[in-house]
Design a protein around this motif. Structure first.
Motif, PDB file in Angstrom:
ATOM      1  N   PRO A  52      -5.257 -29.885 -39.288  1.00  0.00           N
ATOM      2  CA  PRO A  52      -4.462 -29.354 -40.411  1.00  0.00           C
ATOM      3  C   PRO A  52      -4.356 -27.831 -40.297  1.00  0.00           C
ATOM      4  N   TRP A  53      -3.376 -27.361 -39.565  1.00  0.00           N
ATOM      5  CA  TRP A  53      -3.261 -25.936 -39.257  1.00  0.00           C
ATOM      6  C   TRP A  53      -3.030 -25.081 -40.496  1.00  0.00           C
ATOM      7  N   ASP A  54      -2.515 -25.677 -41.578  1.00  0.00           N
ATOM      8  CA  ASP A  54      -2.325 -24.897 -42.797  1.00  0.00           C
ATOM      9  C   ASP A  54      -3.660 -24.548 -43.456  1.00  0.00           C
ATOM     10  N   LEU A  55      -4.729 -25.293 -43.092  1.00  0.00           N
ATOM     11  CA  LEU A  55      -6.071 -25.015 -43.622  1.00  0.00           C
ATOM     12  C   LEU A  55      -6.944 -24.290 -42.599  1.00  0.00           C
ATOM     13  N   TRP A  56      -6.461 -24.195 -41.391  1.00  0.00           N
ATOM     14  CA  TRP A  56      -7.203 -23.589 -40.276  1.00  0.00           C
ATOM     15  C   TRP A  56      -7.278 -22.081 -40.448  1.00  0.00           C
ATOM     16  N   GLU A  57      -8.457 -21.525 -40.310  1.00  0.00           N
ATOM     17  CA  GLU A  57      -8.650 -20.078 -40.368  1.00  0.00           C
ATOM     18  C   GLU A  57      -9.485 -19.645 -39.169  1.00  0.00           C
ATOM     19  N   PRO A  58      -9.136 -18.526 -38.536  1.00  0.00           N
ATOM     20  CA  PRO A  58      -9.849 -18.102 -37.321  1.00  0.00           C
ATOM     21  C   PRO A  58     -11.233 -17.541 -37.625  1.00  0.00           C
ATOM     22  N   THR A  59     -12.130 -17.705 -36.670  1.00  0.00           N
ATOM     23  CA  THR A  59     -13.421 -17.022 -36.737  1.00  0.00           C
ATOM     24  C   THR A  59     -13.328 -15.666 -36.045  1.00  0.00           C
ATOM     25  N   GLU A  60     -12.323 -15.509 -35.172  1.00  0.00           N
ATOM     26  CA  GLU A  60     -12.091 -14.241 -34.479  1.00  0.00           C
ATOM     27  C   GLU A  60     -10.588 -14.030 -34.312  1.00  0.00           C
ATOM     28  N   SER A  61     -10.179 -12.769 -34.317  1.00  0.00           N
ATOM     29  CA  SER A  61      -8.778 -12.427 -34.085  1.00  0.00           C
ATOM     30  C   SER A  61      -8.698 -11.424 -32.943  1.00  0.00           C
ATOM     31  N   CYS A  62      -7.679 -11.570 -32.095  1.00  0.00           N
ATOM     32  CA  CYS A  62      -7.578 -10.707 -30.925  1.00  0.00           C
ATOM     33  C   CYS A  62      -6.114 -10.413 -30.599  1.00  0.00           C
ATOM     34  N   VAL A  63      -5.927  -9.553 -29.618  1.00  0.00           N
ATOM     35  CA  VAL A  63      -4.577  -9.171 -29.183  1.00  0.00           C
ATOM     36  C   VAL A  63      -4.487  -9.221 -27.661  1.00  0.00           C
ATOM     37  N   LEU A  64      -3.274  -9.435 -27.170  1.00  0.00           N
ATOM     38  CA  LEU A  64      -2.951  -9.326 -25.749  1.00  0.00           C
ATOM     39  C   LEU A  64      -1.720  -8.431 -25.641  1.00  0.00           C
ATOM     40  N   THR A  65      -1.731  -7.500 -24.706  1.00  0.00           N
ATOM     41  CA  THR A  65      -0.607  -6.577 -24.550  1.00  0.00           C
ATOM     42  C   THR A  65      -0.101  -6.598 -23.115  1.00  0.00           C
ATOM     43  N   TYR A  66       1.134  -7.058 -22.955  1.00  0.00           N
ATOM     44  CA  TYR A  66       1.767  -7.103 -21.634  1.00  0.00           C
ATOM     45  C   TYR A  66       2.653  -5.866 -21.474  1.00  0.00           C
ATOM     46  N   VAL A  67       2.317  -5.072 -20.487  1.00  0.00           N
ATOM     47  CA  VAL A  67       3.063  -3.847 -20.192  1.00  0.00           C
ATOM     48  C   VAL A  67       3.921  -4.094 -18.956  1.00  0.00           C
ATOM     49  N   THR A  68       5.229  -3.906 -19.083  1.00  0.00           N
ATOM     50  CA  THR A  68       6.143  -4.111 -17.957  1.00  0.00           C
ATOM     51  C   THR A  68       6.727  -2.780 -17.504  1.00  0.00           C
ATOM     52  N   ASP A  69       7.056  -2.733 -16.229  1.00  0.00           N
ATOM     53  CA  ASP A  69       7.666  -1.542 -15.629  1.00  0.00           C
ATOM     54  C   ASP A  69       8.667  -2.031 -14.596  1.00  0.00           C
ATOM     55  N   GLY A  70       9.876  -2.288 -15.072  1.00  0.00           N
ATOM     56  CA  GLY A  70      10.871  -2.890 -14.182  1.00  0.00           C
ATOM     57  C   GLY A  70      10.475  -4.303 -13.832  1.00  0.00           C
ATOM     58  N   ASP A  71      10.317  -4.582 -12.548  1.00  0.00           N
ATOM     59  CA  ASP A  71       9.919  -5.923 -12.095  1.00  0.00           C
ATOM     60  C   ASP A  71       8.403  -6.094 -12.068  1.00  0.00           C
ATOM     61  N   ARG A  72       7.684  -5.049 -12.444  1.00  0.00           N
ATOM     62  CA  ARG A  72       6.217  -5.119 -12.398  1.00  0.00           C
ATOM     63  C   ARG A  72       5.640  -5.415 -13.785  1.00  0.00           C
ATOM     64  N   ILE A  73       4.450  -5.962 -13.792  1.00  0.00           N
ATOM     65  CA  ILE A  73       3.731  -6.212 -15.036  1.00  0.00           C
ATOM     66  C   ILE A  73       2.265  -5.849 -14.826  1.00  0.00           C
ATOM     67  N   LEU A  74       1.659  -5.269 -15.846  1.00  0.00           N
ATOM     68  CA  LEU A  74       0.271  -4.828 -15.750  1.00  0.00           C
ATOM     69  C   LEU A  74      -0.666  -5.954 -16.179  1.00  0.00           C
ATOM     70  N   MET A  75      -1.576  -6.330 -15.291  1.00  0.00           N
ATOM     71  CA  MET A  75      -2.552  -7.387 -15.571  1.00  0.00           C
ATOM     72  C   MET A  75      -3.959  -6.844 -15.335  1.00  0.00           C
ATOM     73  N   ILE A  76      -4.943  -7.616 -15.751  1.00  0.00           N
ATOM     74  CA  ILE A  76      -6.341  -7.246 -15.515  1.00  0.00           C
ATOM     75  C   ILE A  76      -7.094  -8.444 -14.959  1.00  0.00           C
ATOM     76  N   MET A  77      -8.121  -8.162 -14.190  1.00  0.00           N
ATOM     77  CA  MET A  77      -9.089  -9.193 -13.795  1.00  0.00           C
ATOM     78  C   MET A  77     -10.257  -9.066 -14.754  1.00  0.00           C
ATOM     79  N   LYS A  78     -10.504 -10.111 -15.552  1.00  0.00           N
ATOM     80  CA  LYS A  78     -11.584 -10.084 -16.539  1.00  0.00           C
ATOM     81  C   LYS A  78     -12.919 -10.247 -15.824  1.00  0.00           C
ATOM     82  N   LYS A  79     -13.808  -9.310 -16.053  1.00  0.00           N
ATOM     83  CA  LYS A  79     -15.096  -9.321 -15.342  1.00  0.00           C
ATOM     84  C   LYS A  79     -16.238  -9.865 -16.187  1.00  0.00           C
ATOM     85  N   THR A  80     -16.134  -9.754 -17.514  1.00  0.00           N
ATOM     86  CA  THR A  80     -17.210 -10.205 -18.396  1.00  0.00           C
ATOM     87  C   THR A  80     -16.619 -10.895 -19.614  1.00  0.00           C
ATOM     88  N   GLY A  81     -17.473 -11.597 -20.359  1.00  0.00           N
ATOM     89  CA  GLY A  81     -17.071 -12.197 -21.621  1.00  0.00           C
ATOM     90  C   GLY A  81     -16.223 -13.442 -21.467  1.00  0.00           C
TER      91      GLY A  81
END
Length: 294
Positions: A136-165
């Motif tokens: 029931p997603w109308d009753l669902w509440e998160p325990t954590e909230s986060c963001v993702l940010t995709y940065v583009t530069d023409g045909d390129r996109i900035l990504m990361i390799m996650k090392k921890t967590g």
């Protein structure tokens, strides 16, 4: 006799008490037969010693058939713990509460469910769901909230390799948790700066992600895109290693399973909402809805 009748009535409230209820009836019948025989000897004016035979016979019957007449025990037959009154007169297995729950896990689960708060019942529903549509997603509440940010530069996109967590070893966009008294946009700018060294601006929110994990984690994620940034890219930090790559060469096999469902849509400029169930890093079920509202 009245006591035996009341005892038999009280036994009805306990499950698995058929043998003990039968025993109280047998004791009552034995008592009635003995009492009737004694009464008849008095009516027929038989010798007193004749009347003494019947109590002895009544006791003898109980001794001979003691398994049927006396299934009652004062101590748990498994661990030896002293039983309370209810477990002496009820529950044929003669087990203490702990041993009884061990022998009847299904009954324990039902009892636990009765004692749970509405919040705990709802939490169980979230965790036990294997289908997105069962939550029931109308009753669902998160325990954590986060963001993702995709940065583009023409045909390129900035990504990361996650090392921890969470998600370590995966390729992802810069991002992280939204701190208290911080807007999601502020969090996106801060996390991108911390993980890549560059400062982004003019962010566009394109998607909202809802993740239900089997361990109870409920994560709400906001997906941002921008092509406006300044600064120098760092080599790496404690948590991530940033890098530019061509959009056409994105390796979805190195990302979370859900990314391949919504990232192509987001790269086209479409807005969306995603709903996902994960067991650790394995996706159990998913749904992505495109937002077609103008």
């Amino acid at each position: 006799m009245l006591f035996i009748i009341l005892l038999n009535i009280s036994q009805r409230k306990f499950p698995h008490t058929e043998k003990k209820r039968k025993a109280t009836i047998l004791i009552a019948v034995d008592f009635l037969v003995v009492y009737t025989c004694i009464a008849m000897t008095s009516i027929w004016k038989l010798p007193e010693w004749v009347g003494l035979i019947f109590p002895v016979l009544g006791i003898a019957v109980i001794i001979i058939f003691r398994k049927q007449f006396w299934p009652f025990r004062r101590h748990c037959v498994k661990c030896g713990k002293k039983l309370d009154y209810n477990r002496i007169i009820g529950y044929d297995e003669n087990l203490c509460q702990d041993c009884y729950w061990e022998a009847h896990p299904d009954e324990k689960a039902l009892e636990d469910a009765k004692n749970k708060t509405p919040e705990e019942v709802l939490e169980d529903k979230f965790v036990s769901a294997d289908k997105v549509d069962d939550i029931p997603w109308d009753l669902w509440e998160p325990t954590e909230s986060c963001v993702l940010t995709y940065v583009t530069d023409g045909d390129r996109i900035l990504m990361i390799m996650k090392k921890t967590g969470l998600g370590s070893g995966y390729i992802n966009a810069p991002g992280g948790h939204i701190e208290l008294e911080e807007t999601k946009t502020e969090a996106a700018i801060r996390e991108t700066k911390e993980e890549t060294g560059i400062t982004v601006s003019n962010l566009e929110e394109r998607g909202v992600l809802r993740f239900q994990f089997k361990d109870g984690l409920r994560m709400l994620g906001y997906v941002f895109f921008t092509s406006e940034w300044e600064g120098e890219l760092i080599d790496e930090c404690e948590e991530t290693k940033p890098f530019w790559t061509n959009i056409s060469e994105l390796d979805y096999s190195a990302m979370w399973e859900d990314d391949r469902m919504w990232l192509p849509m987001a790269l086209e400029g479409k807005k969306f909402s995603g709903y996902f169930i994960f067991d650790d890093k394995t996706m159990i079920d998913a749904r992505v809805d495109e937002d077609t509202e103008e």
